[in-house]
Write a protein that holds these residues in place. Structure first.
Motif, PDB file in Angstrom:
ATOM      1  N   MET B 203       0.820  -1.213   0.000  1.00  0.00           N
ATOM      2  CA  MET B 203       0.000   0.000   0.000  1.00  0.00           C
ATOM      3  C   MET B 203       0.851   1.259   0.000  1.00  0.00           C
ATOM      4  SD  MET B 203      -3.136   0.773  -0.327  1.00  0.00           S
ATOM      5  CE  MET B 203      -3.591   2.480  -0.692  1.00  0.00           C
ATOM      6  N   VAL B 204       2.018   1.180   0.625  1.00  0.00           N
ATOM      7  CA  VAL B 204       2.925   2.338   0.567  1.00  0.00           C
ATOM      8  C   VAL B 204       3.290   2.620  -0.897  1.00  0.00           C
ATOM      9  CG1 VAL B 204       5.262   3.100   1.125  1.00  0.00           C
ATOM     10  CG2 VAL B 204       3.814   2.098   2.907  1.00  0.00           C
ATOM     11  N   PHE B 209       2.205   5.676  -6.037  1.00  0.00           N
ATOM     12  CA  PHE B 209       1.724   5.632  -7.426  1.00  0.00           C
ATOM     13  C   PHE B 209       0.549   6.599  -7.611  1.00  0.00           C
ATOM     14  CE2 PHE B 209      -1.673   3.970 -10.139  1.00  0.00           C
ATOM     15  CZ  PHE B 209      -1.051   3.931 -11.376  1.00  0.00           C
ATOM     16  N   LEU B 210      -0.400   6.532  -6.693  1.00  0.00           N
ATOM     17  CA  LEU B 210      -1.586   7.401  -6.817  1.00  0.00           C
ATOM     18  C   LEU B 210      -1.213   8.875  -6.761  1.00  0.00           C
ATOM     19  CD1 LEU B 210      -4.047   5.473  -4.465  1.00  0.00           C
ATOM     20  CD2 LEU B 210      -4.183   5.612  -6.955  1.00  0.00           C
ATOM     21  N   ALA B 211      -0.235   9.189  -5.935  1.00  0.00           N
ATOM     22  CA  ALA B 211       0.162  10.592  -5.808  1.00  0.00           C
ATOM     23  C   ALA B 211       0.920  11.068  -7.043  1.00  0.00           C
ATOM     24  CB  ALA B 211       1.019  10.766  -4.557  1.00  0.00           C
ATOM     25  N   ALA B 212       1.774  10.207  -7.564  1.00  0.00           N
ATOM     26  CA  ALA B 212       2.685  10.658  -8.619  1.00  0.00           C
ATOM     27  C   ALA B 212       2.126  10.487 -10.025  1.00  0.00           C
ATOM     28  CB  ALA B 212       4.006   9.888  -8.495  1.00  0.00           C
ATOM     29  N   LYS B 213       1.272   9.499 -10.232  1.00  0.00           N
ATOM     30  CA  LYS B 213       0.881   9.140 -11.594  1.00  0.00           C
ATOM     31  C   LYS B 213      -0.538   9.556 -11.980  1.00  0.00           C
ATOM     32  CE  LYS B 213       4.781   6.977 -12.297  1.00  0.00           C
ATOM     33  NZ  LYS B 213       5.816   7.600 -13.155  1.00  0.00           N
ATOM     34  N   GLY B 304       5.691  13.855   0.693  1.00  0.00           N
ATOM     35  CA  GLY B 304       5.862  13.476  -0.714  1.00  0.00           C
ATOM     36  C   GLY B 304       4.547  13.482  -1.474  1.00  0.00           C
ATOM     37  N   VAL B 305       3.493  13.037  -0.810  1.00  0.00           N
ATOM     38  CA  VAL B 305       2.180  13.043  -1.458  1.00  0.00           C
ATOM     39  C   VAL B 305       1.745  14.481  -1.727  1.00  0.00           C
ATOM     40  CG1 VAL B 305      -0.261  12.479  -1.134  1.00  0.00           C
ATOM     41  CG2 VAL B 305       1.482  10.804  -0.514  1.00  0.00           C
ATOM     42  N   CYS B 306       1.904  15.346  -0.727  1.00  0.00           N
ATOM     43  CA  CYS B 306       1.519  16.760  -0.915  1.00  0.00           C
ATOM     44  C   CYS B 306       2.303  17.375  -2.080  1.00  0.00           C
ATOM     45  CB  CYS B 306       1.775  17.558   0.360  1.00  0.00           C
ATOM     46  SG  CYS B 306       0.590  17.234   1.671  1.00  0.00           S
ATOM     47  N   GLU B 307       3.565  17.039  -2.152  1.00  0.00           N
ATOM     48  CA  GLU B 307       4.385  17.593  -3.230  1.00  0.00           C
ATOM     49  C   GLU B 307       3.904  17.063  -4.580  1.00  0.00           C
ATOM     50  OE1 GLU B 307       8.543  17.048  -2.562  1.00  0.00           O
ATOM     51  OE2 GLU B 307       9.080  17.673  -4.585  1.00  0.00           O
ATOM     52  N   SER B 308       3.618  15.787  -4.643  1.00  0.00           N
ATOM     53  CA  SER B 308       3.204  15.198  -5.918  1.00  0.00           C
ATOM     54  C   SER B 308       1.860  15.737  -6.402  1.00  0.00           C
ATOM     55  CB  SER B 308       3.120  13.674  -5.794  1.00  0.00           C
ATOM     56  OG  SER B 308       4.396  13.131  -5.566  1.00  0.00           O
ATOM     57  N   VAL B 309       0.933  15.919  -5.464  1.00  0.00           N
ATOM     58  CA  VAL B 309      -0.387  16.413  -5.885  1.00  0.00           C
ATOM     59  C   VAL B 309      -0.424  17.944  -5.903  1.00  0.00           C
ATOM     60  CG1 VAL B 309      -1.523  14.336  -5.003  1.00  0.00           C
ATOM     61  CG2 VAL B 309      -1.450  16.379  -3.568  1.00  0.00           C
ATOM     62  N   LYS B 310       0.689  18.532  -5.573  1.00  0.00           N
ATOM     63  CA  LYS B 310       0.854  19.997  -5.635  1.00  0.00           C
ATOM     64  C   LYS B 310      -0.183  20.717  -4.763  1.00  0.00           C
ATOM     65  CE  LYS B 310       2.647  19.744 -10.357  1.00  0.00           C
ATOM     66  NZ  LYS B 310       2.496  18.278 -10.483  1.00  0.00           N
ATOM     67  N   ALA B 326      -5.981   6.804   0.480  1.00  0.00           N
ATOM     68  CA  ALA B 326      -4.784   5.961   0.389  1.00  0.00           C
ATOM     69  C   ALA B 326      -3.924   6.129   1.641  1.00  0.00           C
ATOM     70  CB  ALA B 326      -3.994   6.321  -0.867  1.00  0.00           C
ATOM     71  N   LEU B 327      -3.743   7.366   2.076  1.00  0.00           N
ATOM     72  CA  LEU B 327      -2.959   7.596   3.300  1.00  0.00           C
ATOM     73  C   LEU B 327      -3.635   6.947   4.505  1.00  0.00           C
ATOM     74  CD1 LEU B 327      -2.019  11.306   2.587  1.00  0.00           C
ATOM     75  CD2 LEU B 327      -0.357   9.477   2.984  1.00  0.00           C
ATOM     76  N   GLU B 328      -4.950   7.032   4.550  1.00  0.00           N
ATOM     77  CA  GLU B 328      -5.667   6.397   5.667  1.00  0.00           C
ATOM     78  C   GLU B 328      -5.537   4.875   5.612  1.00  0.00           C
ATOM     79  OE1 GLU B 328      -9.728   7.784   5.790  1.00  0.00           O
ATOM     80  OE2 GLU B 328      -9.150   9.329   7.235  1.00  0.00           O
ATOM     81  N   THR B 329      -5.431   4.340   4.420  1.00  0.00           N
ATOM     82  CA  THR B 329      -5.255   2.888   4.304  1.00  0.00           C
ATOM     83  C   THR B 329      -3.886   2.484   4.834  1.00  0.00           C
ATOM     84  OG1 THR B 329      -6.651   2.967   2.334  1.00  0.00           O
ATOM     85  CG2 THR B 329      -5.443   0.934   2.725  1.00  0.00           C
ATOM     86  N   VAL B 330      -2.876   3.272   4.515  1.00  0.00           N
ATOM     87  CA  VAL B 330      -1.549   3.007   5.075  1.00  0.00           C
ATOM     88  C   VAL B 330      -1.612   3.091   6.594  1.00  0.00           C
ATOM     89  CG1 VAL B 330       0.826   3.853   5.240  1.00  0.00           C
ATOM     90  CG2 VAL B 330      -0.315   3.786   3.017  1.00  0.00           C
ATOM     91  N   HIS B 331      -2.274   4.135   7.078  1.00  0.00           N
ATOM     92  CA  HIS B 331      -2.427   4.298   8.537  1.00  0.00           C
ATOM     93  C   HIS B 331      -3.099   3.058   9.140  1.00  0.00           C
ATOM     94  CE1 HIS B 331      -3.587   6.145  12.395  1.00  0.00           C
ATOM     95  NE2 HIS B 331      -4.762   5.561  12.193  1.00  0.00           N
TER      96      HIS B 331
END
Lengths: 174, 465
Positions: B203-204, B209-213, B304-310, B326-331
């Motif tokens: 999931m990490v 992937f979701l953030a960057a792609k 990193g997610v914040c940076e990727s999604v600007k 996605a972040l909550e799933t990692v949590h």
């Protein structure tokens, strides 16, 4: 055996080669077909077969059960326009002539139809080559609480015999 | 199905269509957008599934039956219904403060399982196809096979957590008022913990992937975000209800701050903050209000997610609900792994409880947001009154406002393309009306210039117990 519990231990034996997905409403007359077959499987517990009731299987759960199978059988009663009730069905899942199942296109967080689940598994390369629909044609679903017709009960016995034979064949080929 | 013609002083106006016959599948809804002179005049999210009357038929039932009855309200978040019901009844019956850490840990673990399976299913099989331009997960899987396979492995871990504590992964039955009917053995927990650890690693990667792609459309609005905000932990089972605009109430005070109203175009009640209006519940609200309490492994991903999604937090763009999920799933995976790692069998697994007259209210965080329950019990333990406010009803008003905002940007698109974009927007909220990919019947009505907007009767929910 039927299954919906915690993960098997890491040392669990290989899954049964034949997975049977049973569709049916035990309270709805001839639409109880899959439930009748389930009852027979519970009673006979043939080796080499695992079965799951589609109605008790959360969306996308059937995909979890596909790994390591040699064959999949979907058991359901179907309404097939132009075909009389009581016709036994044994068709390859991806044959063009296969009749559509009830709610075949349903997808939501609650539910994914068996057909779409198999389509998704196929897209993911998780489906064995040998996937077939075993069923019987029926007329309009019966009133809630009605018993299945004798023709459907007979068809259920036919499917049971077929599953037992196919399971034995699958086991012998391992 | 048929055109309804209404009349006003200026004569007949062709402007409204009823789609009642399509309400046969659970949770079907419709959406309509009315445009006049190039301006969105009205956006309606219509939910016309018949009322299910759970609150009424809980009356007279023994309190012990409530968790399993309310769990049947939803096939994907039964744990949330059980948890809200159990906690509220534990308050009513005077044992809420007697539940100790091991039982509370099991409740968090149970909830983690539900978040994992619900979030992953929604992200990868219902919502991601919108962002990547596919009509369904099946067509998406042909091009992104590994992503979907990995997502299904993560979802399976969630199913197994629920099955461990609930006896089965669909409509689990393990939780009871006071705790759990039984607790799992340590070997099962240990085995599952290893599977959850593997799912966490998957999931990490998937979150990155979701953030960057994925390109996220931007529709920023000045929402009021509402979520539980417990001290020292990301919200799930406990906490006060807070918002980014200063709301701060105990769940027992929910009715002082919130109200539900009935609108003519939906059988689901709309909730709003008294004197303030619409608000958002769900992953975006939770993350914005509680991001500093994420598990360290989820928190490490956040920059990193914040940076990727600007976009820096707080996120005011509802499309970013997907990376929030996605972040909550990692949590949830990391928290579940930790609980399983330190697990020792809990025996007894519940606090004994008997009947008494009382009243209790509680809220937990269902995958889709705040889920509030209130019960009043009689001396014999039967339910005298029940009230349930689910998350989707709380998000309905804001979904309509979002649609109006988006609709204004879609004027030049053909109806079919505009409809797809509206559906995509609604899926940001993961509405639990059995959100099939084709659940919306889109209508864009171009009204005559002189036509009056359709009436929409509104009345408050009856409050009398």
């Amino acid at each position: 055996m039927s299954r919906d519990g915690p993960a098997p231990p890491a040392s669990a034996p290989a899954p049964a080669p034949l997975l049977v997905i049973l569709c049916g409403n035990p309270l709805a007359g001839d639409d109880a077909f899959g439930s009748l077959v389930a009852r027979g499987l519970e009673a006979r517990a043939p080796a080499g077969v695992e079965w799951v009731a589609a109605a008790l299987c959360p969306a996308f759960r059937a995909i979890d059960l596909l790994a390591g199978r040699r064959a999949i059988r979907v058991v359901d009663a179907v309404r097939w326009p132009g075909v009389e009730a009581g016709r036994l069905i044994d068709l390859g899942w991806f044959e063009g002539v296969r009749p559509h199942l009830e709610s075949e296109t349903v997808v939501s967080t609650h539910r994914l139809s068996v057909a779409l689940e198999l389509d998704l598994a196929d897209s993911l390369g998780l489906l064995p080559h040998d996937v077939r629909l075993l069923g019987v044609t029926i007329g309009p679903a019966g009133k809630t609480g009605t018993r299945p017709s004798p023709a459907v009960e007979q068809a259920a016995r036919w499917v049971l015999r077929k599953i037992e034979a196919e399971a034995a064949r699958a086991l012998s080929s391992i | 199905m048929s055109d309804e013609k209404s009349k006003n002083d200026r004569g007949p106006v062709a402007r409204e269509i009823r789609v009642g016959a399509l309400a046969r599948v659970e949770g079907e809804g419709a959406f309509s957008l009315s445009i006049r002179d190039g301006r969105v005049e009205r956006a309606c999210l219509e939910i016309y599934e018949p009322p299910r009357l759970f609150e009424a038929f809980l009356r007279g039932r023994d309190f012990r039956e409530v968790p399993d009855i309310t769990a049947r309200i939803c096939g994907i978040c039964p744990v949330a219904y059980q948890a809200s019901a159990c906690h509220a009844l534990e308050k009513a019956l005077g044992i809420f403060d007697k539940l100790e850490t091991p039982i509370r840990d099991l409740r968090d673990l149970f909830y983690c399982g539900e978040w994992i399976e619900s979030h992953v299913l929604h992200i990868f099989l219902l919502h991601l196809p919108d962002f990547l331009g596919y009509e369904s997960a099946i067509s998406m899987a042909q091009d992104h096979r590994e992503i979907v396979r990995r997502a299904l492995r993560v979802k399976r871990a969630g199913n197994e957590v629920v099955a461990l504590l609930g006896g089965r992964s669909v409509h689990p039955v393990g939780m009871c008022v006071g705790g759990f009917y039984a607790s799992p053995d340590e070997a099962s927990a240990d085995r599952l913990g290893r599977g959850v650890e593997e799912a966490l690693s998957e999931m990490v990667d998937l979150t990155r992937f979701l953030a960057a792609k994925v390109d996220y459309p931007v529709l920023e609005r000045d929402y009021e975000f509402v979520a539980l905000c417990p001290d020292g932990q990301y919200p799930m089972n406990l906490g006060r209800i807070k918002s980014n605009r200063g709301l701060d109430v105990d769940p027992e005070e929910f009715e002082d701050a919130f109200e539900e109203i009935q609108v003519g175009h939906s059988t689901a009640l709309h909730a709003r903050l008294k004197g303030r209006g619409s608000y958002v519940v769900g992953p975006l609200a939770r993350l914005n209000l509680n991001h500093e309490k994420l598990h360290p492994e989820a928190a490490a991903l956040l920059p990193g997610v914040c940076e990727s999604v600007k976009a820096a937090l707080p996120w005011r763009n509802s499309y970013l609900a997907m990376p929030a999920r996605a972040l909550e799933t990692v949590h949830a995976l990391a928290l579940a792994r930790d609980i399983l790692k330190r697990y020792r069998r809990v025996d007894p697994s519940y606090v004994p409880v008997g009947p008494r007259a009382g009243q209790g209210a509680h809220a937990t965080e269902a995958p889709r947001g705040l889920l509030w329950h209130r019960y009043r019990t009689e001396e014999d333990g039967s339910i005298a009154f029940a009230r349930i406010v689910p998350p989707t009803s709380q998000n309905q008003a804001v979904m309509e406002e979002d649609l109006a905002e988006l609709g204004a940007r879609l004027m030049d698109l053909p109806d079919e393309e505009a409809a797809l974009k509206c559906e995509h927007l609604i899926r940001n909220y993961d509405p639990c009306i059995s959100c099939s990919t084709h659940f919306l019947k889109f209508r864009r009505n171009r009204l005559d210039t002189d036509a009056a907007p359709p009436p929409d009767p509104v009345r408050s929910r009856g409050e009398t117990p």
